[in-house]
Design a protein around this motif. Structure first.
Motif, PDB file in Angstrom:
ATOM      1  N   UNK A  34       0.850  -1.191   0.000  1.00 12.85           N
ATOM      2  CA  UNK A  34       0.000   0.000   0.000  1.00 12.85           C
ATOM      3  C   UNK A  34       0.882   1.235   0.000  1.00 12.85           C
ATOM      4  N   UNK A  35       0.564   2.175  -0.865  1.00  9.15           N
ATOM      5  CA  UNK A  35       1.298   3.431  -0.897  1.00  9.15           C
ATOM      6  C   UNK A  35       0.868   4.328   0.232  1.00  9.15           C
ATOM      7  N   UNK A  36       1.716   5.314   0.512  1.00  8.72           N
ATOM      8  CA  UNK A  36       1.330   6.376   1.434  1.00  8.72           C
ATOM      9  C   UNK A  36      -0.017   6.941   1.003  1.00  8.72           C
ATOM     10  N   UNK A  37      -0.916   7.135   1.990  1.00  7.82           N
ATOM     11  CA  UNK A  37      -2.251   7.722   1.767  1.00  7.82           C
ATOM     12  C   UNK A  37      -3.240   6.810   1.047  1.00  7.82           C
ATOM     13  N   UNK A  38      -2.792   5.634   0.655  1.00  2.65           N
ATOM     14  CA  UNK A  38      -3.733   4.740  -0.025  1.00  2.65           C
ATOM     15  C   UNK A  38      -4.630   4.038   0.991  1.00  2.65           C
ATOM     16  N   UNK A  39      -5.896   3.791   0.606  1.00  5.80           N
ATOM     17  CA  UNK A  39      -6.816   3.088   1.486  1.00  5.80           C
ATOM     18  C   UNK A  39      -6.574   1.581   1.477  1.00  5.80           C
ATOM     19  N   UNK A  40      -6.683   0.990   2.649  1.00  2.00           N
ATOM     20  CA  UNK A  40      -6.723  -0.464   2.735  1.00  2.00           C
ATOM     21  C   UNK A  40      -8.182  -0.875   2.981  1.00  2.00           C
ATOM     22  N   UNK A  41      -8.900   0.006   3.646  1.00  2.00           N
ATOM     23  CA  UNK A  41     -10.348  -0.206   3.840  1.00  2.00           C
ATOM     24  C   UNK A  41     -11.002   1.156   3.757  1.00  2.00           C
ATOM     25  N   UNK A  42     -12.108   1.232   3.015  1.00  2.00           N
ATOM     26  CA  UNK A  42     -12.763   2.519   2.884  1.00  2.00           C
ATOM     27  C   UNK A  42     -14.142   2.450   3.503  1.00  2.00           C
ATOM     28  N   UNK A  43     -14.432   3.446   4.281  1.00  2.00           N
ATOM     29  CA  UNK A  43     -15.720   3.753   4.843  1.00  2.00           C
ATOM     30  C   UNK A  43     -16.848   3.363   3.870  1.00  2.00           C
ATOM     31  N   UNK A  44     -17.739   2.472   4.283  1.00  2.00           N
ATOM     32  CA  UNK A  44     -18.822   2.047   3.398  1.00  2.00           C
ATOM     33  C   UNK A  44     -18.584   0.654   2.814  1.00  2.00           C
ATOM     34  N   UNK A  45     -17.336   0.235   2.747  1.00  2.00           N
ATOM     35  CA  UNK A  45     -17.022  -1.111   2.282  1.00  2.00           C
ATOM     36  C   UNK A  45     -17.096  -2.096   3.443  1.00  2.00           C
ATOM     37  N   UNK A  46     -17.289  -3.355   3.111  1.00  2.00           N
ATOM     38  CA  UNK A  46     -17.266  -4.392   4.145  1.00  2.00           C
ATOM     39  C   UNK A  46     -15.831  -4.858   4.338  1.00  2.00           C
TER      40      UNK A  46
END
Lengths: 193, 193
Positions: A34-46
DNA sequence: ACCGTTCCTTAACCTACCTTAAGGTTTTTT
DNA sequence: AAAAAACCTTAAGGTAGGTTAAGGAACGGT
């Protein structure tokens, strides 16, 4: 190329694994960068995976109605991170997980984990102990929040996570202990005087 | 005379037990009655038991340097309570557990629990799930504490524990959500207007 | 090597919540 | 049934921490 050795080493601090269990784990685990600032989990996803950090630094946080971020957890090398609530209920998560530094994780999907639990009770044991420790940590944090002043919470944070002090931006620490960055700045100045 | 049926029923909501496991549990469990205001665990003692509430109501709390009490947890019928940190580390607890009502618990000593874990992995599973749920609850509470106003926290408390509203003194609820009873009194008045 | 973010600080003013004190009501204990 | 605790409320004044705004330093991406 998965460096699963450090994960196994981590587990075996708590419970020894036989070859079969190690093998089963190795098959289930995948790795992800994962890059800096990249999401691993996003609000709204399971949340579908448990993530083990090989290197780098992640944070899990909530964004409130005003758009303010509130950090629930940091995870660095050797730590686990996931929205366990979402993972278990298959409900969309309210949290985000993203990277403060370029990060590499090993991850296990929920179904694979359940499979491991059934075939190798050692994993039940490992995750029980892991969760108990995390639970105790959260208890302490609740106590600090309802009984201590912001300055005390900051000092306790430094004591508990000395290695994070000059690795994580101040604004993130402020969010973690539950104050604005401006006020934390003031606290620091007072501490120096 | 131990009413272990309700405990078994509780466990089997999560994982079925075979007769041997039920039998093993029955042997390990003891029962205890506690009067109103009586301690189940006292600050400075080592927590040696996991306690399952059959009826009544307990609270776990911390007393700070000023003598103010801060409630970490309530437990009523069907709930578990213990200082897991103390239980695992064999260190003296900083918390007290006492009874808000005459209460009856079933308890398992730490060594007996470990024995159950080893002989019946189902208990590893059960306590893993139990702890995961408790952990998620604590996470939510931390989030509420660092992101919500006291009024919101009070409303969320009522929503989550509607049955506790007219069972527990206001002063205890205030302590749980982290405000003074005077201020909670004011919050209530504002809500009625 | 540059430009654009992010990051940290300061300061003035504002507000949520605490403190102290007091009086009234309910519950528990005797 | 009385006495003693515990409980809840109100109100005045105080403090911890938030908000807004602005400037400078450090960093990250190209």
């Amino acid at each position: 190329m998965k460096d699963i050795a450090s994960l196994i080493q981590h587990i075996e601090k708590i419970i020894p694994l036989d070859d079969e269990a190690r093998q089963a784990l190795a098959i289930k685990v995948t790795s992800k960068k994962i890059r800096r600032r990249q999401y691993l989990l996003q609000d709204g996803d399971i949340c579908r995976h448990y993530n083990f950090v090989l290197n780098g630094c992640l944070r899990m946080y909530l964004v409130d109605e005003k758009g303010t971020e509130h950090v629930l957890q940091f995870a660095i090398e050797g730590g686990w991170i996931a929205d366990i609530g979402s993972l278990h209920t298959d409900q969309p998560s309210h949290f985000c997980i993203d990277a403060l530094e370029p990060t590499e994780v090993l991850r296990i999907a929920k179904e694979d984990l359940i499979d491991l639990y059934v075939k190798h009770p050692a994993f039940d044991r490992y995750f029980r102990v892991l969760t108990e420790n995390a639970f105790v940590g959260m208890q302490q944090r609740v106590m600090q929040n309802i009984s201590s002043t912001a300055e005390t919470r900051y000092l306790l944070f430094l004591e508990k996570y000395p290695h994070l002090f000059n690795r994580i931006p101040l604004v993130q620490i402020a969010s973690f202990i539950g104050v604005t960055p401006e006020f934390l700045s003031k606290i620091r100045r007072n501490l120096m005087a």
